[in-house]
Design a protein around this motif. Structure first.
Motif, PDB file in Angstrom:
ATOM      1  N   ASP A  24       0.832  -1.203   0.000  1.00  0.00           N
ATOM      2  CA  ASP A  24       0.000   0.000   0.000  1.00  0.00           C
ATOM      3  C   ASP A  24       0.868   1.254   0.000  1.00  0.00           C
ATOM      4  O   ASP A  24       1.789   1.398   0.802  1.00  0.00           O
ATOM      5  N   GLY A  25       0.565   2.151  -0.909  1.00  0.00           N
ATOM      6  CA  GLY A  25       1.293   3.405  -0.968  1.00  0.00           C
ATOM      7  C   GLY A  25       2.586   3.328  -1.752  1.00  0.00           C
ATOM      8  O   GLY A  25       3.224   4.361  -1.984  1.00  0.00           O
ATOM      9  N   ARG A  29      -2.100   2.348  -4.953  1.00  0.00           N
ATOM     10  CA  ARG A  29      -2.553   3.649  -4.442  1.00  0.00           C
ATOM     11  C   ARG A  29      -3.324   3.463  -3.136  1.00  0.00           C
ATOM     12  O   ARG A  29      -4.023   2.465  -2.951  1.00  0.00           O
ATOM     13  N   ILE A  30      -3.222   4.444  -2.267  1.00  0.00           N
ATOM     14  CA  ILE A  30      -3.997   4.449  -1.032  1.00  0.00           C
ATOM     15  C   ILE A  30      -5.372   5.040  -1.339  1.00  0.00           C
ATOM     16  O   ILE A  30      -5.471   6.161  -1.850  1.00  0.00           O
ATOM     17  N   ASP A 197       6.417   3.673   2.731  1.00  0.00           N
ATOM     18  CA  ASP A 197       5.788   4.998   2.784  1.00  0.00           C
ATOM     19  C   ASP A 197       5.160   5.329   4.131  1.00  0.00           C
ATOM     20  O   ASP A 197       4.592   6.415   4.285  1.00  0.00           O
ATOM     21  N   ASP A 198       5.262   4.450   5.127  1.00  0.00           N
ATOM     22  CA  ASP A 198       4.537   4.678   6.380  1.00  0.00           C
ATOM     23  C   ASP A 198       5.421   4.327   7.568  1.00  0.00           C
ATOM     24  O   ASP A 198       6.497   3.734   7.413  1.00  0.00           O
ATOM     25  N   HIS A 220       3.661  11.029   0.126  1.00  0.00           N
ATOM     26  CA  HIS A 220       2.252  11.285  -0.186  1.00  0.00           C
ATOM     27  C   HIS A 220       1.805  12.584   0.493  1.00  0.00           C
ATOM     28  O   HIS A 220       0.832  12.605   1.255  1.00  0.00           O
ATOM     29  N   THR A 224       2.693  12.089   4.864  1.00  0.00           N
ATOM     30  CA  THR A 224       4.005  11.464   5.051  1.00  0.00           C
ATOM     31  C   THR A 224       4.636  11.943   6.353  1.00  0.00           C
ATOM     32  O   THR A 224       4.822  13.144   6.566  1.00  0.00           O
ATOM     33  N   THR A 239       2.886   6.790  -6.109  1.00  0.00           N
ATOM     34  CA  THR A 239       3.012   5.507  -6.797  1.00  0.00           C
ATOM     35  C   THR A 239       3.324   5.671  -8.286  1.00  0.00           C
ATOM     36  O   THR A 239       3.923   4.785  -8.893  1.00  0.00           O
TER      37      THR A 239
END
Length: 266
Positions: A24-25, A29-30, A197-198, A220, A224, A239
């Protein structure tokens, strides 16, 4: 470091390189509906070709392994779910043995979250089997209510809360995270690249750098966490840029000219 230099690092000795990606991300796409996440168009074909050239191509995600098997059905790509405590080995799914004793606590937490938010518009409780997550992307006003319930459950069950972008996950408090998983995945290899990304990706991003490899953060915007950008060597914008970079890497490897070809990518 920019994305061309990153391509050159992987292309220098591709047979001993590991490319490990969050889902994810990064590859998907989220969106508002976590169940609808899917690979970006064309990504599966690119990953298939990358797996033919690199020593390891893997997806390492907080999503359960069963979910990944449905969404990333790509020959040659290794799948590691639930922050690495689940993985696919041959034709069998594996899970760390110590996870099992926490299943009653996870079931209790899942039931409590469904009772608290099952009828709340915009809040989604995701049962991950060996963990449970609650998403409030479509109902940001519910953040404090979710935080209060989660705090009670952490105190009552002993589970660990793992925060993310408008989501928090309750999972067993094991000394296992994406960093320990990345060490296993990359054992015996040379260049290691991890893209995430997280906040749940921070351990893997740090391990990638400790191993002499490279940390890639997919940005993002406001969602972010600044700590991710502090760890990053390369930042890709969403992405779309991930897909562009993976395609350029594929082209460089299949052309057999390594970094020189990669430098001509847009």
């Amino acid at each position: 470091m920019d994305r061309d230099a990153l391509t050159a690092a992987l292309a220098a000795d591709p047979a001993r390189a590991a490319l490990v990606l969050d889902f994810d991300g990064v590859l998907a796409r989220i969106g508002d509906d976590p169940a609808a996440s899917a690979l970006e168009p064309g990504t599966a074909a690119v990953l298939t070709e990358l797996a033919q050239h690199l020593g390891v191509v893997a997806v390492l995600s907080g999503r359960p392994l069963a979910f990944l098997r449905q969404r990333v059905d790509v020959r040659g790509v290794a799948l590691h779910g639930s922050y690495g405590v689940q993985w696919r080995e041959g034709d069998e799914d594996r899970v760390l043995e110590e996870v099992g004793r926490w299943q009653p606590a996870v079931d209790t937490a899942a039931g409590a979250l469904r009772a608290a938010f099952g009828d709340t518009d915009g809040v989604h409780v995701e049962d991950k089997g060996i963990a449970v997550a609650v998403h409030w992307r479509r109902a940001p006003e519910q953040e404090q209510a979710v935080a209060a319930v989660v705090a009670e459950l952490v105190a009552g069950t002993g589970l660990r809360a793992e925060p993310g972008k408008l989501v928090v996950e309750l999972r067993p408090p094991l000394e296992q995270d994406k960093g320990t998983a990345l060490r296993r995945i990359a054992a015996g290899l040379g260049t290691v690249v991890y893209a995430g990304d997280d906040r749940g990706d921070l351990p893997a991003l740090r391990v990638a750098r400790e191993l002499g490899g490279h940390a890639v953060v997919v940005e993002h915007g406001r969602e972010t966490d600044p700590e991710l950008l502090e760890v990053a060597e390369v930042v890709l914008q969403g992405t779309d840029e991930v897909t562009l970079w993976l395609t350029g890497l594929r082209d460089a490897l299949t052309a057999g000219t390594g970094a020189g070809e990669a430098m001509m990518q847009p």
